[in-house]
Design an enzyme around this catalytic site. Sequence first.
Site, mmCIF file in Angstrom:
data_model
loop_
_atom_site.group_PDB
_atom_site.id
_atom_site.type_symbol
_atom_site.label_atom_id
_atom_site.label_comp_id
_atom_site.label_asym_id
_atom_site.label_seq_id
_atom_site.Cartn_x
_atom_site.Cartn_y
_atom_site.Cartn_z
ATOM 1 N N HIS A 173 -0.031 4.117 -10.544
ATOM 2 C CA HIS A 173 -1.243 4.109 -9.144
ATOM 3 C C HIS A 173 0.394 4.522 -8.336
ATOM 4 O O HIS A 173 0.169 4.622 -7.475
ATOM 5 C CB HIS A 173 -1.951 3.251 -8.969
ATOM 6 C CG HIS A 173 -2.425 3.110 -7.921
ATOM 7 N ND1 HIS A 173 -2.401 4.044 -6.570
ATOM 8 C CD2 HIS A 173 -4.191 2.527 -7.879
ATOM 9 C CE1 HIS A 173 -3.953 4.178 -6.242
ATOM 10 N NE2 HIS A 173 -5.008 3.012 -6.414
ATOM 11 N N ARG B 11 0.726 -1.573 -0.263
ATOM 12 C CA ARG B 11 -0.224 0.189 0.017
ATOM 13 C C ARG B 11 1.028 0.989 0.054
ATOM 14 O O ARG B 11 1.289 1.880 0.980
ATOM 15 C CB ARG B 11 -0.842 -0.312 1.125
ATOM 16 C CG ARG B 11 -1.788 1.204 1.040
ATOM 17 C CD ARG B 11 -2.694 1.307 0.469
ATOM 18 N NE ARG B 11 -4.042 0.486 0.397
ATOM 19 C CZ ARG B 11 -4.605 0.202 0.005
ATOM 20 N NH1 ARG B 11 -4.816 0.497 -1.158
ATOM 21 N NH2 ARG B 11 -5.550 -0.854 -0.205
ATOM 22 N N GLU C 279 -2.860 9.405 -9.959
ATOM 23 C CA GLU C 279 -1.431 8.092 -11.353
ATOM 24 C C GLU C 279 -1.733 8.320 -13.500
ATOM 25 O O GLU C 279 -3.012 8.816 -13.851
ATOM 26 C CB GLU C 279 -3.314 7.042 -11.132
ATOM 27 C CG GLU C 279 -3.608 6.668 -9.706
ATOM 28 C CD GLU C 279 -4.812 6.530 -10.083
ATOM 29 O OE1 GLU C 279 -4.735 4.590 -9.914
ATOM 30 O OE2 GLU C 279 -4.956 5.879 -7.851
ATOM 31 N N ARG D 214 0.309 -5.960 -10.195
ATOM 32 C CA ARG D 214 1.236 -5.753 -8.803
ATOM 33 C C ARG D 214 1.610 -7.199 -8.182
ATOM 34 O O ARG D 214 1.894 -6.641 -6.624
ATOM 35 C CB ARG D 214 0.174 -4.979 -8.064
ATOM 36 C CG ARG D 214 -1.003 -5.559 -8.124
ATOM 37 C CD ARG D 214 -1.886 -4.056 -7.074
ATOM 38 N NE ARG D 214 -3.445 -3.857 -6.611
ATOM 39 C CZ ARG D 214 -4.100 -3.633 -6.587
ATOM 40 N NH1 ARG D 214 -3.545 -2.233 -5.977
ATOM 41 N NH2 ARG D 214 -5.256 -4.506 -5.771
ATOM 42 N N ASP E 276 -12.310 10.248 -6.619
ATOM 43 C CA ASP E 276 -12.184 9.352 -6.653
ATOM 44 C C ASP E 276 -12.076 9.997 -8.604
ATOM 45 O O ASP E 276 -13.332 8.603 -9.489
ATOM 46 C CB ASP E 276 -12.723 8.318 -6.326
ATOM 47 C CG ASP E 276 -11.905 6.599 -7.226
ATOM 48 O OD1 ASP E 276 -11.295 6.733 -7.790
ATOM 49 O OD2 ASP E 276 -12.628 5.621 -6.904
ATOM 50 N N GLN F 157 -12.979 -9.083 -13.393
ATOM 51 C CA GLN F 157 -11.820 -9.248 -13.616
ATOM 52 C C GLN F 157 -11.212 -8.913 -11.968
ATOM 53 O O GLN F 157 -10.966 -8.417 -11.244
ATOM 54 C CB GLN F 157 -10.816 -8.815 -15.278
ATOM 55 C CG GLN F 157 -11.154 -9.203 -16.008
ATOM 56 C CD GLN F 157 -11.003 -8.249 -16.799
ATOM 57 O OE1 GLN F 157 -10.576 -7.046 -17.084
ATOM 58 N NE2 GLN F 157 -10.124 -8.041 -18.062
HETATM 59 C C1 BG6 Z 1 -8.157 3.791 -7.307
HETATM 60 C C2 BG6 Z 1 -9.284 3.792 -7.862
HETATM 61 O O1 BG6 Z 1 -6.998 4.605 -8.349
HETATM 62 O O2 BG6 Z 1 -7.266 2.954 -6.421
HETATM 63 C C3 BG6 Z 1 -10.458 3.830 -6.609
HETATM 64 O O3 BG6 Z 1 -9.678 5.010 -8.560
HETATM 65 C C4 BG6 Z 1 -8.822 1.929 -5.633
HETATM 66 O O4 BG6 Z 1 -10.988 3.467 -6.738
HETATM 67 C C5 BG6 Z 1 -7.572 2.770 -5.497
HETATM 68 O O5 BG6 Z 1 -10.267 2.532 -3.894
HETATM 69 C C6 BG6 Z 1 -7.066 2.203 -4.778
HETATM 70 O O6 BG6 Z 1 -7.439 0.442 -5.146
HETATM 71 P P1 BG6 Z 1 -6.557 -1.434 -3.971
HETATM 72 O O7 BG6 Z 1 -7.320 -1.938 -4.941
HETATM 73 O O8 BG6 Z 1 -5.033 -0.198 -4.095
HETATM 74 O O9 BG6 Z 1 -7.504 -0.632 -2.883
#
Ligand code: BG6
Length: 293
Positions: A160, A70, A264, A96, A205, A88
């Site tokens: 991201h 994270r 992103e 990742r 978002d 999906q």
């Molecule tokens: C972002 C999305 O790119 O990633 C969000 O726009 C999402 O909707 C976020 O909650 C985090 O995703 P994840 O799968 O890493 O919890």
Amino acid sequence: MATTDVALPHSVHLESGPNGLARLAVRDNRYGTAEIYLHGAQITSWVPPEHAPVLWLSAASVFADDVAIRGGVPICFPWFGGGPRGDQRPSHGYARLREWELTRAADTPDGVEIELVLPHAAGDLPLAATYRITVGTSLVLSLEVRNTSGEPVAYEEALHTYLAVSDIAAVGVEGLAGEAYLDRLGGPDPIVQEEQVVRVADELDRIYVGTPATVVVDDPQLRRRLVVSKTGSQNTVVWNPWTEKARAMADFGDEEYRTMLCVETANVRTGAVVVGPGESHTMTATIAAQPRP
Ligand code: BG6
């Protein structure tokens, strides 16, 4: 070539991170330090000289083979979220969650260059992904994808990028005025951003569509501007989970949403890439930290 066969320059070290996950540590480099996990080819830290860390990493992040780290820059590929139809899995694609292989590490006049490839596994799309990171005056992240099949193949991708900010309430996001976005928290129709500067004061978002724009996160408290420019990308996703969504995530501290913002670099939904047989496409994000005048 196996990761351990690659010759490393003196500024790059292959070491064990939390729970034994292998990572590359860039140290003794005039352009700053960095950490890159083979798991997800995920850069989790970049600290240019005389700057606070540019990338945000959750203190609650889980480091394990089957979980995405994270923070830093997860690579969403070959789909974004649940993909165009939403069905999906795993969310944001398999890249990742995989261990990538190091294929090159070099100390050059432009900075430290690292190259990683995504090993192919049964069931994967016929796409070969190569990721190149340059830790230089800017951080350059480049994802090249080649179609290894005889048919056109469509895919989505996002770098991201979790940016570290002083206080989300104090930063302004510049560069997206007049751009249309899909609100992932609202209806299906695009909305045109009227504000010159986006201020985040709630969950946000958005998928900006058809924009090549450079985005600047202006951070007066940290006295810096984080500049995200890009090539080969049609979309920019801007995300902050705010309070409730942050609380619902086990790997996200309750108050940590205050110190991050995702900008992103992406090709998703109608911006998905279609590559012809044997062809390739490259998307590059360049992140720079500039002192605030
Ligand atoms: C972002 C999305 O790119 O990633 C969000 O726009 C999402 O909707 C976020 O909650 C985090 O995703 P994840 O799968 O890493 O919890």
